[in-house]
Design a protein around this motif. Structure first.
Motif, PDB file in Angstrom:
ATOM      1  N   MET A   1       0.809  -1.175   0.000  1.00 22.40           N
ATOM      2  CA  MET A   1       0.000   0.000   0.000  1.00 22.40           C
ATOM      3  C   MET A   1       0.867   1.258   0.000  1.00 22.40           C
ATOM      4  SD  MET A   1      -3.103   0.907   2.312  1.00 22.40           S
ATOM      5  CE  MET A   1      -3.325   2.508   2.856  1.00 22.40           C
ATOM      6  N   PHE A   2       1.926   1.224   0.810  1.00 25.67           N
ATOM      7  CA  PHE A   2       2.837   2.350   0.844  1.00 25.67           C
ATOM      8  C   PHE A   2       3.495   2.530  -0.517  1.00 25.67           C
ATOM      9  CE2 PHE A   2       6.915   4.306   2.204  1.00 25.67           C
ATOM     10  CZ  PHE A   2       6.372   5.495   2.671  1.00 25.67           C
ATOM     11  N   LYS A   3       3.732   1.415  -1.172  1.00 28.03           N
ATOM     12  CA  LYS A   3       4.316   1.440  -2.505  1.00 28.03           C
ATOM     13  C   LYS A   3       3.351   2.080  -3.509  1.00 28.03           C
ATOM     14  CE  LYS A   3       6.766  -1.751  -5.459  1.00 28.03           C
ATOM     15  NZ  LYS A   3       7.067  -3.126  -5.756  1.00 28.03           N
ATOM     16  N   ASN A   4       2.051   1.796  -3.404  1.00 23.64           N
ATOM     17  CA  ASN A   4       1.037   2.388  -4.293  1.00 23.64           C
ATOM     18  C   ASN A   4       0.916   3.895  -4.078  1.00 23.64           C
ATOM     19  OD1 ASN A   4       0.510  -0.071  -5.436  1.00 23.64           O
ATOM     20  ND2 ASN A   4      -1.246  -0.514  -4.104  1.00 23.64           N
ATOM     21  N   ILE A   5       0.969   4.331  -2.827  1.00 21.64           N
ATOM     22  CA  ILE A   5       0.873   5.780  -2.526  1.00 21.64           C
ATOM     23  C   ILE A   5       2.103   6.491  -3.098  1.00 21.64           C
ATOM     24  CG2 ILE A   5       0.852   7.490  -0.679  1.00 21.64           C
ATOM     25  CD1 ILE A   5      -0.781   5.536   0.981  1.00 21.64           C
ATOM     26  N   PHE A   6       3.272   5.909  -2.906  1.00 21.94           N
ATOM     27  CA  PHE A   6       4.503   6.485  -3.416  1.00 21.94           C
ATOM     28  C   PHE A   6       4.467   6.577  -4.943  1.00 21.94           C
ATOM     29  CE2 PHE A   6       8.991   6.048  -4.782  1.00 21.94           C
ATOM     30  CZ  PHE A   6       9.484   7.216  -4.218  1.00 21.94           C
ATOM     31  N   LEU A   7       3.987   5.544  -5.597  1.00 20.06           N
ATOM     32  CA  LEU A   7       3.856   5.521  -7.046  1.00 20.06           C
ATOM     33  C   LEU A   7       2.852   6.576  -7.526  1.00 20.06           C
ATOM     34  CD1 LEU A   7       4.783   4.095  -9.644  1.00 20.06           C
ATOM     35  CD2 LEU A   7       2.905   2.494  -9.324  1.00 20.06           C
ATOM     36  N   ALA A   8       1.744   6.762  -6.835  1.00 18.25           N
ATOM     37  CA  ALA A   8       0.738   7.776  -7.191  1.00 18.25           C
ATOM     38  C   ALA A   8       1.314   9.176  -7.052  1.00 18.25           C
ATOM     39  CB  ALA A   8      -0.497   7.612  -6.323  1.00 18.25           C
ATOM     40  N   ILE A   9       2.107   9.425  -6.009  1.00 21.37           N
ATOM     41  CA  ILE A   9       2.726  10.748  -5.818  1.00 21.37           C
ATOM     42  C   ILE A   9       3.694  11.050  -6.960  1.00 21.37           C
ATOM     43  CG2 ILE A   9       4.299  12.048  -4.340  1.00 21.37           C
ATOM     44  CD1 ILE A   9       2.963  10.723  -1.929  1.00 21.37           C
ATOM     45  N   ILE A  10       4.475  10.061  -7.346  1.00 20.45           N
ATOM     46  CA  ILE A  10       5.422  10.264  -8.445  1.00 20.45           C
ATOM     47  C   ILE A  10       4.669  10.547  -9.752  1.00 20.45           C
ATOM     48  CG2 ILE A  10       7.137   9.099  -9.885  1.00 20.45           C
ATOM     49  CD1 ILE A  10       8.216   7.781  -7.376  1.00 20.45           C
ATOM     50  N   ILE A  11       3.628   9.810 -10.037  1.00 21.08           N
ATOM     51  CA  ILE A  11       2.859  10.022 -11.269  1.00 21.08           C
ATOM     52  C   ILE A  11       2.223  11.404 -11.272  1.00 21.08           C
ATOM     53  CG2 ILE A  11       0.807   9.273 -12.548  1.00 21.08           C
ATOM     54  CD1 ILE A  11       1.575   6.389 -11.796  1.00 21.08           C
ATOM     55  N   PHE A  12       1.628  11.827 -10.142  1.00 18.60           N
ATOM     56  CA  PHE A  12       1.005  13.155 -10.066  1.00 18.60           C
ATOM     57  C   PHE A  12       2.048  14.264 -10.179  1.00 18.60           C
ATOM     58  CE2 PHE A  12      -2.663  11.009  -7.870  1.00 18.60           C
ATOM     59  CZ  PHE A  12      -3.573  11.265  -8.869  1.00 18.60           C
ATOM     60  N   SER A  13       3.215  14.065  -9.585  1.00 18.99           N
ATOM     61  CA  SER A  13       4.237  15.109  -9.663  1.00 18.99           C
ATOM     62  C   SER A  13       4.788  15.233 -11.088  1.00 18.99           C
ATOM     63  CB  SER A  13       5.358  14.844  -8.657  1.00 18.99           C
ATOM     64  OG  SER A  13       6.045  13.657  -8.990  1.00 18.99           O
ATOM     65  N   LEU A  14       4.922  14.126 -11.802  1.00 17.16           N
ATOM     66  CA  LEU A  14       5.367  14.184 -13.186  1.00 17.16           C
ATOM     67  C   LEU A  14       4.304  14.826 -14.084  1.00 17.16           C
ATOM     68  CD1 LEU A  14       7.160  10.726 -13.622  1.00 17.16           C
ATOM     69  CD2 LEU A  14       8.208  12.992 -13.488  1.00 17.16           C
ATOM     70  N   ALA A  15       3.058  14.518 -13.825  1.00 16.91           N
ATOM     71  CA  ALA A  15       1.969  15.083 -14.627  1.00 16.91           C
ATOM     72  C   ALA A  15       1.822  16.569 -14.370  1.00 16.91           C
ATOM     73  CB  ALA A  15       0.664  14.354 -14.327  1.00 16.91           C
ATOM     74  N   SER A  16       2.166  17.027 -13.182  1.00 14.14           N
ATOM     75  CA  SER A  16       2.006  18.443 -12.861  1.00 14.14           C
ATOM     76  C   SER A  16       3.209  19.275 -13.269  1.00 14.14           C
ATOM     77  CB  SER A  16       1.737  18.603 -11.358  1.00 14.14           C
ATOM     78  OG  SER A  16       2.900  18.206 -10.635  1.00 14.14           O
ATOM     79  N   CYS A  17       4.217  18.699 -13.844  1.00 16.56           N
ATOM     80  CA  CYS A  17       5.406  19.442 -14.264  1.00 16.56           C
ATOM     81  C   CYS A  17       5.236  20.100 -15.621  1.00 16.56           C
ATOM     82  CB  CYS A  17       6.625  18.515 -14.284  1.00 16.56           C
ATOM     83  SG  CYS A  17       7.171  18.059 -12.643  1.00 16.56           S
ATOM     84  N   ALA A  18       4.091  20.006 -16.204  1.00 15.98           N
ATOM     85  CA  ALA A  18       3.859  20.634 -17.503  1.00 15.98           C
ATOM     86  C   ALA A  18       3.888  22.150 -17.346  1.00 15.98           C
ATOM     87  CB  ALA A  18       2.522  20.186 -18.067  1.00 15.98           C
ATOM     88  N   LYS A  19       4.146  22.843 -18.453  1.00 16.06           N
ATOM     89  CA  LYS A  19       4.178  24.300 -18.412  1.00 16.06           C
ATOM     90  C   LYS A  19       2.788  24.836 -18.082  1.00 16.06           C
ATOM     91  CE  LYS A  19       7.893  24.926 -21.688  1.00 16.06           C
ATOM     92  NZ  LYS A  19       8.295  25.508 -22.963  1.00 16.06           N
ATOM     93  N   GLU A  20       2.785  25.961 -17.395  1.00 16.15           N
ATOM     94  CA  GLU A  20       1.501  26.588 -17.065  1.00 16.15           C
ATOM     95  C   GLU A  20       0.886  27.163 -18.328  1.00 16.15           C
ATOM     96  OE1 GLU A  20       0.953  29.312 -13.889  1.00 16.15           O
ATOM     97  OE2 GLU A  20       2.457  28.293 -12.680  1.00 16.15           O
TER      98      GLU A  20
END
Length: 184
Positions: A1-20
């Motif tokens: 479960m901790f692994k799933n949360i960590f993976l979700a944070i990484i995916i969201f942080s990569l997706a949010s790195c797009a230009k404004e």
């Protein structure tokens, strides 16, 4: 479960790195004016000329003074008439003074002399560039009895870039006025 949360944070942080997203720049207004068509001044004055059918003509403050009004462009050409009574040089100096009063704001003043000896029409055409209150002026004379001046003004702040299309359109009309100018 901790692994799933960590993976979700990484995916969201990569997706949010797009230009404004940035707003689109505002577009410039494209102005289109009608084709140049002309009509003859029908007044009991010592001169006649052709003016644009896009304009309306009104009597001015004095006899044989006219306003050529371009309501869609918020522009007016002020036309004044003076009979010459041994005061030709005074009228000439006054016409040039009206032009050169704009040197404070004008970046340049282009002068063109014209002469139509067969019609006894002589004068100067002035194009004022920059933030001048008047963009075009001219005077017409027969050098013996009649003197006419014309000045173009807009009912707005002098913004050369914004007014350029309207100035170019009316400039053609004013040149046509000179070409068709006749003394009666």
């Amino acid at each position: 479960m901790f692994k799933n949360i960590f993976l979700a944070i990484i995916i969201f942080s990569l997706a949010s790195c797009a230009k404004e997203p940035l707003p689109k720049p505002s577009g410039e207004l494209r102005l289109e004016y009608p084709a140049h068509k002309y009509q003859t001044l029908v007044q009991n004055s010592p001169f006649s000329f052709e003016y644009s059918t896009s304009a309306k003509i009104f009597n001015g403050k004095k006899t044989f003074w006219y306003y050529v009004n371009y309501p869609n462009m918020k522009a007016k050409i002020f036309i004044t008439y003076f009979p010459i009574k041994n005061d030709f040089n005074e009228h000439l100096k006054e016409a040039e003074k009206l032009v050169y009063e704009h040197t404070i704001k004008a970046s340049s003043i282009d002068t063109k002399t014209f002469s139509y000896p067969e019609k006894k029409v002589y004068g100067n055409f002035y194009e004022l560039n920059g933030e001048s209150a008047s963009n075009i002026q001219f005077y017409v004379t027969d050098s013996t009895r009649n003197f006419v001046t014309a000045n173009l003004y807009f009912n707005s702040r002098p913004r050369p870039d914004s007014l350029a299309p309207a100035v170019d359109y009316i400039k053609k009309d004013m040149l046509h006025m000179i070409e068709t100018f006749k003394w009666k």
